[in-house]
Write a protein that holds these residues in place. Structure first.
Motif, short mmCIF file in Angstrom:
data_model
loop_
_atom_site.label_atom_id
_atom_site.label_comp_id
_atom_site.label_asym_id
_atom_site.label_seq_id
_atom_site.Cartn_x
_atom_site.Cartn_y
_atom_site.Cartn_z
N ARG A 194 0.91 -1.25 0.06
CA ARG A 194 0.05 -0.17 0.13
C ARG A 194 0.80 1.25 0.01
O ARG A 194 1.74 1.43 0.77
CB ARG A 194 -0.90 0.01 1.15
N GLN A 195 0.54 2.07 -0.99
CA GLN A 195 1.50 3.33 -1.05
C GLN A 195 0.66 4.34 -0.18
O GLN A 195 -0.47 4.44 0.33
CB GLN A 195 1.38 4.01 -2.33
N PRO A 196 1.44 5.28 0.23
CA PRO A 196 0.77 6.70 1.36
C PRO A 196 -0.23 7.38 0.46
O PRO A 196 -0.32 7.52 -0.69
CB PRO A 196 2.05 7.46 1.39
N SER A 197 -1.27 7.52 1.26
CA SER A 197 -2.51 8.16 0.65
C SER A 197 -2.41 9.58 1.26
O SER A 197 -2.21 9.88 2.55
CB SER A 197 -3.69 7.33 0.77
N PHE A 198 -3.13 10.51 0.40
CA PHE A 198 -3.03 11.93 0.93
C PHE A 198 -4.65 12.56 0.44
O PHE A 198 -5.35 11.91 -0.40
CB PHE A 198 -2.11 12.62 0.30
N SER A 199 -4.99 13.43 1.27
CA SER A 199 -6.46 13.93 1.22
C SER A 199 -6.21 15.42 1.38
O SER A 199 -5.16 16.24 1.64
CB SER A 199 -7.36 13.48 2.12
N ILE A 200 -7.13 16.21 0.62
CA ILE A 200 -7.21 17.64 0.43
C ILE A 200 -8.45 18.05 1.30
O ILE A 200 -9.60 17.73 1.19
CB ILE A 200 -7.35 18.24 -0.90
N GLN A 201 -8.12 18.76 2.17
CA GLN A 201 -8.96 19.38 3.37
C GLN A 201 -9.27 20.92 2.96
O GLN A 201 -8.44 21.52 2.08
CB GLN A 201 -8.38 19.25 4.78
N SER A 202 -10.00 21.35 3.72
CA SER A 202 -10.35 22.97 3.63
C SER A 202 -9.43 23.76 4.17
O SER A 202 -8.41 23.30 4.91
CB SER A 202 -11.64 23.22 4.33
N ARG A 203 -9.35 25.00 3.97
CA ARG A 203 -8.31 26.03 4.22
C ARG A 203 -8.56 26.37 5.78
O ARG A 203 -9.59 26.47 6.34
CB ARG A 203 -8.38 27.40 3.41
N HIS A 204 -7.31 26.10 6.31
CA HIS A 204 -7.39 26.68 7.82
C HIS A 204 -7.10 28.10 8.03
O HIS A 204 -6.71 28.82 7.16
CB HIS A 204 -6.12 26.06 8.56
N SER A 205 -8.01 28.66 9.16
CA SER A 205 -7.86 30.20 9.31
C SER A 205 -6.71 30.35 10.04
O SER A 205 -6.24 29.69 11.12
CB SER A 205 -9.17 30.36 10.44
N ILE A 206 -6.08 31.50 9.78
CA ILE A 206 -4.69 31.90 10.31
C ILE A 206 -5.09 32.54 11.74
O ILE A 206 -5.98 33.55 11.93
CB ILE A 206 -4.12 33.11 9.44
N PRO A 207 -4.46 32.11 12.66
CA PRO A 207 -4.71 32.59 14.02
C PRO A 207 -4.14 34.20 14.02
O PRO A 207 -3.36 34.42 13.83
CB PRO A 207 -4.09 31.87 14.96
N SER A 208 -5.15 34.89 14.71
CA SER A 208 -5.05 36.18 14.67
C SER A 208 -5.37 36.92 16.00
O SER A 208 -6.04 36.00 16.85
CB SER A 208 -5.69 37.16 13.77
N ASP A 209 -4.77 38.11 16.52
CA ASP A 209 -5.14 38.79 17.78
C ASP A 209 -5.90 40.20 17.24
O ASP A 209 -5.27 40.69 16.45
CB ASP A 209 -3.75 38.96 18.49
N ALA A 210 -6.93 40.31 18.40
CA ALA A 210 -7.62 41.88 17.79
C ALA A 210 -7.04 43.05 18.30
O ALA A 210 -7.37 44.18 17.99
CB ALA A 210 -9.13 41.45 18.25
N THR A 211 -6.06 42.86 19.31
CA THR A 211 -5.73 44.09 20.13
C THR A 211 -4.39 44.51 19.19
O THR A 211 -4.04 44.10 18.18
CB THR A 211 -4.90 43.50 21.40
N ARG A 212 -4.24 46.02 19.43
CA ARG A 212 -3.43 46.76 18.57
C ARG A 212 -2.08 46.88 19.11
O ARG A 212 -1.72 46.93 20.24
CB ARG A 212 -4.05 48.04 18.57
N LYS A 213 -1.10 46.69 18.04
CA LYS A 213 0.31 46.51 18.80
C LYS A 213 1.05 47.87 18.29
O LYS A 213 0.69 48.37 17.23
CB LYS A 213 0.79 45.26 18.00
N PRO A 214 1.81 48.45 18.95
CA PRO A 214 2.49 49.69 18.68
C PRO A 214 3.42 49.12 17.58
O PRO A 214 4.22 48.03 17.57
CB PRO A 214 3.20 50.21 19.85
N GLY A 215 3.90 50.11 16.82
CA GLY A 215 4.60 49.90 15.60
C GLY A 215 6.27 50.37 15.90
O GLY A 215 6.49 50.77 17.24
N PRO A 216 7.27 50.14 15.28
CA PRO A 216 8.70 50.40 15.39
C PRO A 216 8.94 51.92 15.94
O PRO A 216 9.67 52.42 16.80
CB PRO A 216 9.52 50.13 14.22
N GLY A 217 8.15 52.89 15.41
CA GLY A 217 8.15 54.38 15.76
C GLY A 217 7.69 54.61 17.15
O GLY A 217 8.10 56.01 17.55
#
Length: 253
Positions: A194-217
């Motif tokens: 038996r050869q390895p089998s692969f499946s195609i799933q749905s796109r995963h959501s990118i983990p994000s944070d709603a808080t505002r981050k200060p910039g380099p300046g």
């Protein structure tokens, strides 16, 4: 009073010696009595003048002479020559030599321990033999070698021809022929690796944070003096001349 003898220089003309004819050396000119230690060139002789009258005097043989091929400058060659003659008549007391068919060497007994090959003869059937005890080839019953029902013999593939099917069968009506989906095929992974089998799933959501981050300046690291006595300061000095010799100090001092 002693007489003084004046010696004069030696002159080759005053010296007297034997001439070339006094020496008994072989000559180097000519062919007769030539010096064998010296190379000699071929010697030729002058023949007498031939007659200018070529009509009456013939000094060379014409094409009428035929010299055999077996004649050489040393005489006849030694190759044997044969001729075909008629058969001679045999006289009454002449011995006739037997031919090869008159001898029978196979009938001679072995002499001096010589080996003799086996000899066979073809004789006629014995008259006292009434029943032949040796069975004929068709008297034997051997197993059949045709077909695939012989357990101890290798056999090729056997095929059979059946009768024609009824009218309207798959051979006549192609619509009755089963399609590829009608057969239950075995999955190859059951009897193969038996050869390895692969499946195609749905796109995963990118983990994000709603808080505002200060910039380099937003940050001012130069104002932080928590770990320094004072913040670093920089100034622009005067331009130095490129002709000034740099200060070189030995590191060992």
């Amino acid at each position: 009073m002693t007489e003084v003898v004046r010696r004069r220089p030696l002159i080759a003309g005053r010296e007297k010696g034997p001439g070339p004819g006094r020496y008994a050396l072989p000559p180097t000119i000519g062919y007769v009595n030539h010096d064998y230690t010296k190379p000699s060139s071929p010697a030729y002789s002058f023949h007498s003048r031939l007659s200018s009258n070529m009509v009456s005097v013939d000094s060379s043989p014409g094409p009428q002479y035929h010299v055999e091929a077996k004649i050489t400058r040393f005489g006849r060659d030694g190759t044997p020559s044969y001729s075909m003659l008629g058969r001679k008549k045999l006289s009454a007391g002449t011995f006739q030599t037997p031919g090869p068919g008159a001898y029978s060497p196979e009938k001679a007994p072995p002499l001096n321990g010589h080996r003799q090959p086996p000899s066979y003869t073809m004789a006629y059937r014995t008259r006292y033999r009434s029943v032949d005890a040796i069975p004929a080839p068709n008297s034997y019953t051997l197993p059949n070698l045709l077909g695939s029902q012989i357990p101890n013999k290798s056999s090729s593939a056997s095929f059979s021809m059946s009768s024609r099917r009824k009218s309207g069968g798959p051979s006549e009506d192609l619509a009755m022929t089963p399609g590829p989906g009608h057969y239950n095929s075995t999955e190859p992974s059951i009897y193969l690796n038996r050869q390895p089998s692969f499946s195609i799933q749905s796109r995963h959501s990118i983990p994000s944070d709603a808080t505002r981050k200060p910039g380099p300046g937003t940050h001012s690291p130069e104002r932080v003096i928590a770990h320094l006595p004072r913040p670093p300061s920089f100034s622009l000095g005067v331009r130095h001349s490129e002709f000034v010799t740099p200060l070189v100090i030995d590191a060992t001092d």
